[in-house]
Enzyme design. Structure first.
Site, mmCIF file in Angstrom:
data_model
loop_
_atom_site.group_PDB
_atom_site.id
_atom_site.type_symbol
_atom_site.label_atom_id
_atom_site.label_comp_id
_atom_site.label_asym_id
_atom_site.label_seq_id
_atom_site.Cartn_x
_atom_site.Cartn_y
_atom_site.Cartn_z
ATOM 1 N N HIS A 68 0.861 -1.187 0.000
ATOM 2 C CA HIS A 68 0.000 0.000 0.000
ATOM 3 C C HIS A 68 0.887 1.223 0.000
ATOM 4 O O HIS A 68 1.795 1.345 0.821
ATOM 5 C CB HIS A 68 -0.923 0.020 1.217
ATOM 6 C CG HIS A 68 -2.119 0.911 1.011
ATOM 7 N ND1 HIS A 68 -2.009 2.284 0.929
ATOM 8 C CD2 HIS A 68 -3.434 0.623 0.850
ATOM 9 C CE1 HIS A 68 -3.204 2.799 0.735
ATOM 10 N NE2 HIS A 68 -4.089 1.823 0.681
ATOM 11 N N ASP A 89 -6.876 -6.057 2.026
ATOM 12 C CA ASP A 89 -7.564 -7.024 1.168
ATOM 13 C C ASP A 89 -7.145 -8.447 1.514
ATOM 14 O O ASP A 89 -7.976 -9.364 1.528
ATOM 15 C CB ASP A 89 -7.271 -6.726 -0.308
ATOM 16 C CG ASP A 89 -7.740 -5.346 -0.725
ATOM 17 O OD1 ASP A 89 -8.923 -5.052 -0.507
ATOM 18 O OD2 ASP A 89 -6.919 -4.561 -1.224
#
Length: 420
Positions: A323, A364
């Site tokens: 990320h 996720d």
């Protein structure tokens, strides 16, 4: 590989080492220790290339504006949430800390600036109406995604514009929109619900009786409780609550920006949430969990190492890992992974992703592992993402109404010149 040595980074950037180190300290370039030599550091390739495109730091205004739309400087002021120093903050409070005890409704109170308990009361009042509406529909979509899209579209066609309305009235409407989406996405039966009660062939318990469970839930039931009832997983309720809290908001991500653009025109709150919801479905956003499921399937068939290598070779972003806002790993993922068992092939995939791409698990990955550990429906990660983020979308919608400004960026034309 996504990591570069200092020499490689300096060659690409054409800057002095001090400039490289300064950008690292300011969080603009991610760095980590070299596993082969802890005295050295490695630098994230994407950050280096992004800095290189700035022409040694001297940027024209159109370049600044373009980069602001691509992980650059913030484009809109907001008092709701931010990622800072490896943490996610909701109005200055650590989201991970909040997730230990708070409900999604508590976070809505915080982000919407409502009185304590106001959102739970308002959503509970709207829940029975929304659930009855979802259950009474003659033709229901076969998926939670389809049901959510339909429910929001129907509200968007009739709800009043948001412009110029009192804040208290809009907060009450926001609770109704949240209840509508929750009811729609939890009232969709699984294939087993339409097969006379036959057991699912994949070994997972189906959503049998989901609509009845939701309807019979106490009027004070939280969204996490309603999900646990719908999925017949009461033991997972605490983890569902934590996941929803961690998903509530995340700065000005793509779906949130879409929501704010829609509401900036005066569109209704439901229309703004619909704009965010459709944006969430993309594989580079909320749809990443479905992409990660493909990676898991490949790992089961070919092994984790070959699966990661093949995915990276395809040029697609590795789903479930990395990320840009968190150089040391996604804190939301860590908060859930600390409470989840180690399962295969997930554990091996995490090791291979770090070895081959230098990336750590993100939210996720964590949501998909949560679903696997508790045998939740395949679309549970997306549902958790959407229902949690709906609180953030509505918070940004309310903030945008207060700003009372149309969001209308200009385009930098790069087409052919006008004919003479």
């Amino acid at each position: 590989m996504v990591w570069m040595t200092a020499a490689e980074a300096l060659h690409v950037l054409n800057v002095r080492p001090q400039t490289l180190y300064a950008n690292v300290s300011r969080g603009k370039i991610r760095a980590k220790s070299d596993a082969d030599d802890p005295r050295r550091s490695l630098y994230h390739r994407d950050d280096i290339l992004r800095m290189a495109r700035r022409s040694n730091g001297r940027r024209k205004i159109e370049t600044v504006s373009a980069q602001a739309m691509q992980w650059g400087d913030p484009v809109l002021p907001s008092a709701l949430s931010t990622a800072a120093d490896g943490r996610l903050l909701y109005r200055g409070l650590d989201a991970v800390t909040l997730s230990a005890t708070a409900t999604l409704e508590d976070i809505a109170d915080l982000l919407w600036q409502a009185d304590r308990g106001q959102v739970l009361a308002a959503t509970a009042a709207a829940a029975s109406i929304a659930t009855a509406s979802a259950s009474a529909a003659i033709t229901r979509p076969a998926s939670a995604l389809g049901a959510g899209l339909l429910a929001l579209a129907l509200r968007s066609a009739t709800d009043a514009p948001s412009l110029g309305r009192p804040a208290a009235e809009l907060r009450a409407e926001a609770a109704g929109v949240l209840a509508t989406l929750t009811a729609a996405m939890t009232a969709v039966p699984t294939p087993a619900d339409n097969s006379g009660g036959a057991a699912p062939t994949d070994g997972k318990r189906a959503n049998t009786g989901a609509r009845q469970a939701i309807t019979s839930a106490p009027s004070t039931a939280t969204i996490s409780r309603r999900l646990a009832l719908a999925w017949q997983r009461p033991a997972a309720e605490d983890l569902l609550r934590r996941a929803l809290v961690l998903m509530a908001d995340h700065e000005l991500n793509a779906s949130t920006f879409a929501t704010r653009v829609a509401v900036s025109t005066g569109a209704s709150l439901a229309a703004g949430v619909l704009a965010g919801f459709t944006t969430l479905t993309g594989p580079l956003h909320g749809g990443a969990s479905a992409e990660f499921a493909q990676l898991v399937a490949s790992a089961r068939q070919h092994g984790a190492g070959p699966a990661v290598q093949a995915w990276l070779s395809s040029g697609r972003p590795l789903p479930g890992f990395g990320h840009k806002l968190y150089a040391e790993g996604d804190p939301r993922a860590r908060a859930l992974l600390d409470l989840l068992p180690k399962l295969q092939p997930h554990t091996n995939l995490a090791a291979e992703a770090e070895a081959q791409a230098g990336e750590l698990p993100n939210i996720d990955f964590a949501l998909t592992l949560l679903a696997a550990a508790h045998e939740l429906p395949d679309d549970a990660p997306f549902i958790l993402f959407a229902l949690g983020r709906c609180v953030g979308w509505l918070a940004h919608a309310l903030e945008q109404v207060q700003a009372n400004r149309l969001i209308r960026p200009r385009a930098r034309y790069v087409g052919p010149s006008a004919g003479t």
